[in-house]
Design an enzyme around this catalytic site. Sequence first.
Site, PDB file in Angstrom:
ATOM      1  N   SER A   8       0.802  -1.225   0.000  1.00  0.00           N
ATOM      2  CA  SER A   8       0.000   0.000   0.000  1.00  0.00           C
ATOM      3  C   SER A   8       0.834   1.274   0.000  1.00  0.00           C
ATOM      4  CB  SER A   8      -0.948   0.020   1.204  1.00  0.00           C
ATOM      5  OG  SER A   8      -0.230  -0.055   2.426  1.00  0.00           O
TER       6      SER A   8
ATOM      7  N   HIS B  78      -0.482   4.875   7.356  1.00  0.00           N
ATOM      8  CA  HIS B  78       0.217   5.449   6.217  1.00  0.00           C
ATOM      9  C   HIS B  78       0.536   6.933   6.438  1.00  0.00           C
ATOM     10  CE1 HIS B  78      -2.362   2.156   4.658  1.00  0.00           C
ATOM     11  NE2 HIS B  78      -1.243   1.827   4.022  1.00  0.00           N
TER      12      HIS B  78
ATOM     13  N   ASP C 215      -3.489   8.246   7.999  1.00  0.00           N
ATOM     14  CA  ASP C 215      -4.396   7.382   8.748  1.00  0.00           C
ATOM     15  C   ASP C 215      -3.557   6.696   9.830  1.00  0.00           C
ATOM     16  OD1 ASP C 215      -3.025   5.325   7.421  1.00  0.00           O
ATOM     17  OD2 ASP C 215      -4.605   5.014   5.944  1.00  0.00           O
TER      18      ASP C 215
END
Length: 365
Positions: free
Chosen positions: A49, A343, A340
């Site tokens: 991600s 990340h 978040d």
Amino acid sequence: MYLVQKLLPQLPLQIIWSCAILIIFQQNDSAVSLPNNETVPAVIVFGDSIVDPGNNNYITTLVKCNFLPYGSDFAGGDHPTGRFSNGLIPSDIIAAKFGVKKILPAYLDPNLTPEDLLSGVSFASGGAGYDPLTSTLASVIPLSSQLEMFKEYKNKIKEAVGGSRAANIISKSIYIVCIGSDDIANTYVQTPFRRAQYDIPSYTDLMAGQAISFLKKLYGVGARRVGVFGLTALGCVPSQRTVDGGIRRACANSSNQAASLFNSKLSSQMNALNREFPDARLVYLDSYNPLLDMIHNPSLYGFEETEKGCCGTGNIEVSILCNPYTLEMCANASNYIFWDSYHPTEKAYYVLSSLVLDDKIKDFF
């Protein structure tokens, strides 16, 4: 810079250092100078991600972020793309640093043009890992399938520009591998039978073995200039503080120790691989210490909040838990290291990418 120089005799050293750092990082959205006037035809990325620009939008998985508030600062604002941040991510920033392009697209984007392909794409999939089980648990694209997509990519660019030019693109491109954090933070920590099978030393052996196997396969299909990110200080990301940091939400030492142990094995085995493949440039990229320094000295880099993410409470929200219905949002994401609970923000990615990569760029050539 002139203003900083003029005020140098009057300013405390810490303020001078902070100003210099901020000016340097503000300039880092442009390409850096490459050795010997080299040019890089493409940047090609594999991973999770951290470097997924939206491949997960096109597969069946819960690991998605193609909705607000993700992308709230992308391309002028309110433009979710599937990037796990408020804006750009390291794959974009690295492509710009090497003078290729400012936005690196997802390979699965159906709107890609041949020109998009020629200058590089990301095959990364949020939730993937070195451990094959990690991708299976998240229903995302494993490294093995990312490599198969790269082989498909090679055929596409050969059809577009012919064998000779395609071979030049493949051999002279910059390849980035950024993956492994989900193995420890999700698969190992949250899967009891993995912990029953492996202790941390043996699990990091598994991860390192998979990493080196992937790099050998990548070399086998033509990659020569490969940068591999080590794991960050995982225990200090907000979600790991919440899950394993106690009532005071301290950095989770167990996750940090696991990340550090893996990094030492990866770096050592990459050194051996460089000796085995003398025509390759395999570059280990340390992200553990730079992130830790950003967390310990946030004011030096222009940050205020280091323990919580911008989205929601900042303690646990990530992916579908950080969504348009999230009640709380920070007023200014650039004050936060984390977007978040897992990340970083776009600004933090810029800072981290510079700390990790700028002094290593010469090693690719």
